[in-house]
Design a protein around this motif. Structure first.
Motif, PDB file in Angstrom:
ATOM      1  N   THR A   1      19.702  12.275 -35.455  1.00  0.00           N
ATOM      2  CA  THR A   1      18.745  11.791 -34.465  1.00  0.00           C
ATOM      3  C   THR A   1      18.526  10.293 -34.590  1.00  0.00           C
ATOM      4  N   SER A   2      18.430   9.625 -33.470  1.00  0.00           N
ATOM      5  CA  SER A   2      18.075   8.202 -33.476  1.00  0.00           C
ATOM      6  C   SER A   2      16.605   8.069 -33.816  1.00  0.00           C
ATOM      7  N   SER A   3      16.230   6.929 -34.384  1.00  0.00           N
ATOM      8  CA  SER A   3      14.862   6.728 -34.845  1.00  0.00           C
ATOM      9  C   SER A   3      14.412   5.302 -34.543  1.00  0.00           C
ATOM     10  N   LEU A   4      13.159   5.171 -34.129  1.00  0.00           N
ATOM     11  CA  LEU A   4      12.552   3.879 -33.807  1.00  0.00           C
ATOM     12  C   LEU A   4      11.309   3.693 -34.668  1.00  0.00           C
TER      13      LEU A   4
ATOM     14  N   MET B   1      18.261   3.852 -23.077  1.00  0.00           N
ATOM     15  CA  MET B   1      18.740   2.927 -24.100  1.00  0.00           C
ATOM     16  C   MET B   1      19.966   2.224 -23.537  1.00  0.00           C
TER      17      MET B   1
ATOM     18  N   GLU C   1      17.018  10.740 -26.746  1.00  0.00           N
ATOM     19  CA  GLU C   1      15.862  11.192 -27.503  1.00  0.00           C
ATOM     20  C   GLU C   1      15.812  10.373 -28.789  1.00  0.00           C
ATOM     21  N   ILE C   2      14.625   9.870 -29.100  1.00  0.00           N
ATOM     22  CA  ILE C   2      14.424   9.030 -30.282  1.00  0.00           C
ATOM     23  C   ILE C   2      13.178   9.519 -31.014  1.00  0.00           C
TER      24      ILE C   2
ATOM     25  N   ILE D   1      15.607   0.102 -35.637  1.00  0.00           N
ATOM     26  CA  ILE D   1      16.173   1.242 -34.905  1.00  0.00           C
ATOM     27  C   ILE D   1      17.402   1.726 -35.644  1.00  0.00           C
TER      28      ILE D   1
ATOM     29  N   VAL E   1      20.544   4.292 -34.784  1.00  0.00           N
ATOM     30  CA  VAL E   1      21.202   5.028 -33.700  1.00  0.00           C
ATOM     31  C   VAL E   1      22.062   6.115 -34.331  1.00  0.00           C
TER      32      VAL E   1
ATOM     33  N   THR F   1      23.176  10.314 -30.127  1.00  0.00           N
ATOM     34  CA  THR F   1      23.166   9.240 -29.130  1.00  0.00           C
ATOM     35  C   THR F   1      24.575   8.720 -28.886  1.00  0.00           C
TER      36      THR F   1
END
Length: 154
Positions: A37-40, A98, A108-109, A121, A123, A127
């Protein structure tokens, strides 16, 4: 390898990412195929509902900012996400467009405290899947301005 993969744009292990609906642009991101999962980096302030749809309001506070930016995005879920240290955390997951290079798409982030991380961030492979090929020996392949600044070094 199929011919189709050759047609995909190539990203390096770090790229600049834009999240236009959140008002965030030119954010250095780590490209990480080991993460699903991408994360912010963001801190949730509150949940809200608008026109029957769930949203989350959160603060994005990057080191080079004078003050935190308050953002809102569609709130998809709260999920258990296993971080690199092996611990599972309950995180809010948002959905937003994005952009990497010339490609723009909805992703989805998860929102997480990334204050101890070098990149705000991350990725992940969900993604990247079917959108990009990763060449981990290079950086800024979709970010020509960074490549020029950094002197074409990986």
């Amino acid at each position: 390898m199929t011919g189709r993969r050759k047609d995909l744009p190539v990203v390096g292990w770090r790229e600049l990412v834009h999240l236009p609906e959140l008002g965030l642009s030119g954010i250095p991101a780590k490209i990480d195929t080991g993460a699903r999962t991408s994360s912010l980096h963001g801190k949730v302030i509150e949940e809200l509902e608008r026109d029957g749809q769930k949203y989350v309001r959160f603060a994005v506070d990057f080191p080079d900012q004078a003050e935190p930016l308050i953002c809102e995005a569609v709130h998809v879920d709260i999920r258990g996400i296993t971080s690199s240290n092996g611990k599972t955390q309950r995180r809010y997951v948002i959905k937003t467009p994005m952009q990497i290079g010339d490609q723009e798409f909805r992703v989805e982030i998860s929102l997480a405290d990334r204050s101890d991380m070098k990149f705000p961030i991350l990725v992940g492979r969900s993604t990247l899947r079917r959108r990009f090929v990763v060449d981990s020996g290079y950086s800024w392949l979709q970010t020509p301005e960074m490549k020029a600044i950094k002197g074409h070094k990986p």
